[in-house]
Design an enzyme around this catalytic site. Structure first.
Site, PDB file in Angstrom:
ATOM      1  N   CYS A 269      -0.724   1.933  -5.148  1.00  8.68           N
ATOM      2  CA  CYS A 269      -1.279   3.234  -5.221  1.00  8.68           C
ATOM      3  C   CYS A 269      -0.097   4.296  -5.439  1.00  8.68           C
ATOM      4  O   CYS A 269       0.723   4.443  -4.932  1.00  8.68           O
ATOM      5  CB  CYS A 269      -2.252   3.492  -4.303  1.00  8.68           C
TER       6      CYS A 269
ATOM      7  N   HIS B 193       1.099  -1.219   0.275  1.00 12.97           N
ATOM      8  CA  HIS B 193      -0.166   0.094   0.044  1.00 12.97           C
ATOM      9  C   HIS B 193       0.881   1.357   0.077  1.00 12.97           C
ATOM     10  O   HIS B 193       1.718   1.491   0.764  1.00 12.97           O
ATOM     11  CB  HIS B 193      -0.898  -0.028   1.319  1.00 12.97           C
TER      12      HIS B 193
END
Lengths: 568, 338
Positions: free
Chosen positions: B193, B151
């Site tokens: 991301c 992440h």
């Protein structure tokens, strides 16, 4: 590969030239357990006729060099490593061939020439972590103890008296066991998993079990019965307990257990044998196909066991067991000794650890209880309470080394005499402590583990006992091996405690809150203390007059400024 | 004699010349390494483990040996009690490819996956006693594939939900590698991301970087497997694996083709590429320069095998036993204590 024959040519005392200095045997042991489970144990033993004290491990034949180098480098005399998933249920399953605690467990004896045992122990664990793909590098002084009574050398010993400063024990109860541990373990075998019994170890099948344990045990042993010379022995084992519910049927076969049949033996193995315990065949009958090569009857410690024996030949084979319908309900008498461990108390201030030891034998048993309690679970010795059938009792001996924060765990060893048919509970209280912020793991709310207690005893009877004798290295050595006592080292459950875990977003919250408070308090205070209140005349002039006044003011100011400049 | 000497010298020279050719192949690198990192813990991040194992499977299949792959996995998904199919990690719900395989070797796992260990691994500043399998033993001829998944946000990548590495730290670690001659070329691949933010700060030469999304974009997962109850793999890596599955060791495919594996219509995020630090044209770089392995093999003809002389008659004198060996009773004698 051919060099050891060149280098190590040693005459046996009788003057016979031993051409092969090392011998490899592979065995598979299968035993139906009482409670709808099947115990499957792979046992690979290498015996190398070399003097471990002088061996440099530059040239090895069957013995894995990768392990040899580590052993030589860190001056290790004896090494025991196990990686286990699941808990062995002593009460219903009896005793395993090798005891292992859930998670990772390592213990080693170092040679008495070792200068800095702690340093060697740390480096040994670190090297083993690379060898077995496990996080054994977390083993250090802060979670290792020196057991005085529990872990005597399993192998031969030449000195006059034992010095427990050369032994180290540690366990990592949280360690998981998966394919990545089995893969490097298989690479230590002479045939790896390409042929022989090890080819049955398919990870998808063996990790779908109730209990699986991978282990390495290395020790020096007597070369022969006279014990004038020493050999190096390596036992590599995989223990599995299949559940018939997961298998879907009670009729097992190689294909159901391992996904494939056996493609022959390891060509390097001296013997390759399969033993199936058929003792229970009288009550829960099953039929084996193909029929076994031989039946072995073993009388050990007053108990008779029969084993079906298959000699693995160099061609493919499979094995099926079909249970015949008529089944009688078995009443399994629990084994002589078993134990449980649990946490007591509530809240996040104080708690207790209770170890319950059950002696079902008709006479008393002498046991050693070992507790390795992490430093962040501070126990209080004055709260140690031993109750036998509800009455308070005294231990024969207590060895207690208090822990020290971040340096050393709490080490408690008790020598107890358990009366016949008794339940003994050993309880001790502890405090929950706060750790430093950085010491909490990423998943601190999962809880912190306390490793198994180990209860060692020499059982007088071999009921439910499958272990190997001290002087034996193969399963075949355990047949008819009656001894004065049968060592069991019962491991209890791991425990999980929830330490008071801070809210890790607290610093952020504190900063936000503090800033708000400061802003609210500081602003008005600053205003009050620094601004002077001046009375002004309330003007009721009209807008045009205001503008006119301003222009006049600007003009007069400029003139004044020019004057000032000219003055300078 | 005088006549033979020049011939001999000429022979030696040609031998030395061929030796040099052999040691320095034309594309400049002599060995391949891979650092594959999954930085996410917890079951709902199953897809990140599937991501990293997809790349692991591919580089292993294309020839990088386990000794030259450093695999970091922050949590155990394969043997997780929630996994209905123990010891497997699949890349899609139809269970086409078990990316975990039967001979996986994880070098750093669980709590060992930290920013500190990752940076130490790259820069080679490991504590004494670190086993070889946990070291990145690269040199100036090494092509290194670095794959990260987890992440991330603008300028950072989270490790285990408790710490993070910033893009500046990442760039500095690679610069340190360059200064220490620890790589020849790096292919930096990141699936998270805002992935592009991680390579924006790079300033060391010979790095080709690709990220699954641009700054401001999320990287998306591919699909849910209802039997495990969570997303099974991320889009970018899913399509990268699909591409790599059709690559073999003799492939003519190039890095240029690999950079286009996931167009925006399938990835939904825009795959970012940074090629200004990389001197070569990716369309002329074989994909095996990073995903395969150089195995310098020299074919020698006319070799006479010298038989191993086994001197059977040579024996050592019988070692006289000097010590008395015995087994220790495994349990203390209780009668002696009382």
């Amino acid at each position: 590969m051919f060099l050891p024959t060149l280098l190590v040519l040693i005459f046996s005392p009788f003057g016979v030239l031993t051409s092969k200095p090392d011998k490899f045997t592979e065995e598979l042991f299968i035993k139906p357990l009482y409670s709808d489970q099947l115990y499957v144990h792979f046992h690979f033993a290498t015996k190398w006729d070399t003097n471990p004290e002088q061996e440099t491990f530059r040239h090895t034949h069957i013995f894995p060099r990768a392990l040899g180098e580590i052993v030589e480098r860190y001056n290790v005399q004896e090494l025991h490593v196990s990686l286990t998933g699941g808990l062995w249920r002593y009460e219903t399953w009896g005793y395993p061939i090798l005891d292992a605690a859930p998670g990772a467990e390592v213990w080693a004896w170092f040679k008495d020439t070792t200068e800095d045992v702690d340093q060697n122990w740390k480096l040994l664990a670190s090297s083993l972590s690379g060898l077995l793909c496990a996080s054994l590098n977390f083993i250090d002084k802060a979670n290792s103890i020196r057991p005085e009574y529990t872990f005597k050398p399993k192998g031969v010993f030449s000195g006059s008296n034992l010095n427990s400063s050369f032994v180290r024990y540690s366990s990592l109860p949280r360690e998981i066991v998966c394919t990545e541990n089995l893969t490097p373990w298989k690479k230590l075998l002479p045939c790896e998993s390409k042929s022989g019994l090890a080819s049955l170890l398919n990870s998808g099948y063996i990790h779908n079990t109730r209990y699986h344990s991978v282990a390495i045990h290395m020790r020096p042993v007597c070369r022969d019965s006279s014990c004038e010379f020493v050999s190096l022995e390596l036992q590599q084992t995989v223990s599995l307990v299949y559940d018939y519910l997961i298998l879907g049927t009670k009729n097992w076969s190689f294909r159901k257990l391992f996904g494939q049949g056996l493609m022959g033996r390891c060509p390097l193995a001296e013997t390759s044998t399969i033993y199936i315990d058929t003792t229970s065949n009288t009550s829960v009958p099953f039929q084996l196909t193909p029929s076994p090569d031989d039946y072995v009857t073993s009388i050990r410690g007053g108990h008779v066991n029969t084993f079906a024996k298959y000699v693995v030949r160099p061609y493919a084979m499979s094995l099926n067991a079909n249970f015949l319908g008529k089944e009688s309900v078995l009443l399994n008498a629990p084994p002589s000794l078993h134990a449980n461990q649990y946490i007591t108390g509530y809240g996040q201030e104080r708690g207790g650890i209770v170890t319950k030891i059950y002696n079902n034998h008709w006479s008393h048993l002498d046991v050693v209880v070992l507790q390795n309690i992490p430093w962040y679970v501070p126990i209080y010795l004055h709260t140690l309470k031993i109750e036998v059938n509800g009455l308070e009792a005294e231990p024969l001996k207590i060895r207690y080394i208090p822990g020290r924060q971040r340096e050393r765990p709490y080490h408690l060893e008790l020598l107890l005499k358990l009366p016949a048919r008794s339940v003994t509970s050993v309880s001790v209280d502890f405090d929950y402590v706060f750790l430093k912020w950085q010491e909490y793991p990423p998943d601190a709310n999962h809880g912190f583990y306390i490793g198994s207690a180990i209860i060692s005893a020499n059982l007088p009877l071999a009921r439910n006992f499958t272990g190997l004798p001290q002087d034996g290295s193969t399963i075949a050595d355990s047949f008819n091996a009656s001894r004065s006592g049968y060592l069991v080292q019962v491991r209890t459950e791991n425990m999980v405690i929830t330490l008071p875990t801070p809210d890790f977003s607290m610093p952020y919250n504190v900063i936000c809150l503090a800033c708000t408070v400061v802003a609210l308090a500081f602003g008005p205070l600053h205003n009050i203390t620094t601004k002077r209140l001046v009375l002004t005349v309330k003007d009721n002039e009209k807008l045009i007059v205001k503008i006119k006044n301003k222009i006049v003011k600007v003009l007069t100011d400029r003139r004044g400024g020019e004057e000032k400049q000219s003055v300078q | 004699m005088g006549l033979f000497t020049p011939i001999f010298v000429a022979f030696c020279a040609s031998l030395a010349h061929s030796q040099l050719d052999f040691e320095f192949p034309k594309n400049g690198h002599t060995n391949n390494w891979a650092v594959l990192v999954d930085t996410s813990r917890f079951w709902f991040n199953y897809r990140h483990v599937a991501n990293v194992l997809s790349i692991y499977r591919s580089v292993k299949r294309l020839g990088i040996p386990d000794s030259q792959i450093i695999l970091m996995i922050a949590d155990d998904m394969a043997c997780n009690p929630r996994n209905p199919r123990p010891a497997t990690v699949f890349n899609n719900a139809n269970q086409h490819i078990n990316v975990y395989g039967d001979d996986v070797e994880v070098d750093y796992r669980g709590y060992e996956v930290t920013v500190e260990n990752f940076v130490r691994l790259l820069t080679g500043r490991l504590p004494p006693g670190t086993p070889r399998s946990k070291q990145l033993l690269t040199d100036e001829g090494s092509n290194v594939l670095i794959y990260l998944t987890g992440h991330g946000g603008d300028g950072f990548l989270k490790f285990q939900d408790s710490e993070e590495i910033t893009s500046q730290e990442m760039a500095d670690a690679l610069e340190q590698m360059w200064q220490k001659q620890r790589y020849h070329e790096i292919f930096f691949m990141i699936d998270t991301c805002q992935a592009a933010s991680m390579y924006e700060r790079f300033y060391s030469p010979n790095i080709l970087a690709v990220g699954s999304s641009l700054v401001g974009e999320d990287s998306l997962s591919h699909h849910v497997d209802s039997s495990i109850g969570v997303y099974i793999i991320d889009r970018y890596t899913f399509f990268a694996l699909e591409f790599l599955e059709n690559v073999d060791q003799h492939t003519k495919k190039t890095m240029g083709e690999f950079l286009n594996v996931c167009p925006k219509r399938v990835c939904i995020s825009t795959v970012g590429v940074r090629r200004d630090l990389f001197a070569r044209n990716p369309h002329q770089v074989p994909i095996t320069d990073f995903f395969g392995s150089v195995r310098p093999v020299e074919v020698i003809s006319n070799v006479t095998l010298v038989p191993l002389v086994t001197n059977e008659t040579k024996t050592k004198p019988v070692a006289q036993p000097t010590k008395k060996y015995r087994y220790i009773p495994p349990l203390v004698n209780f009668n002696s204590i009382v």
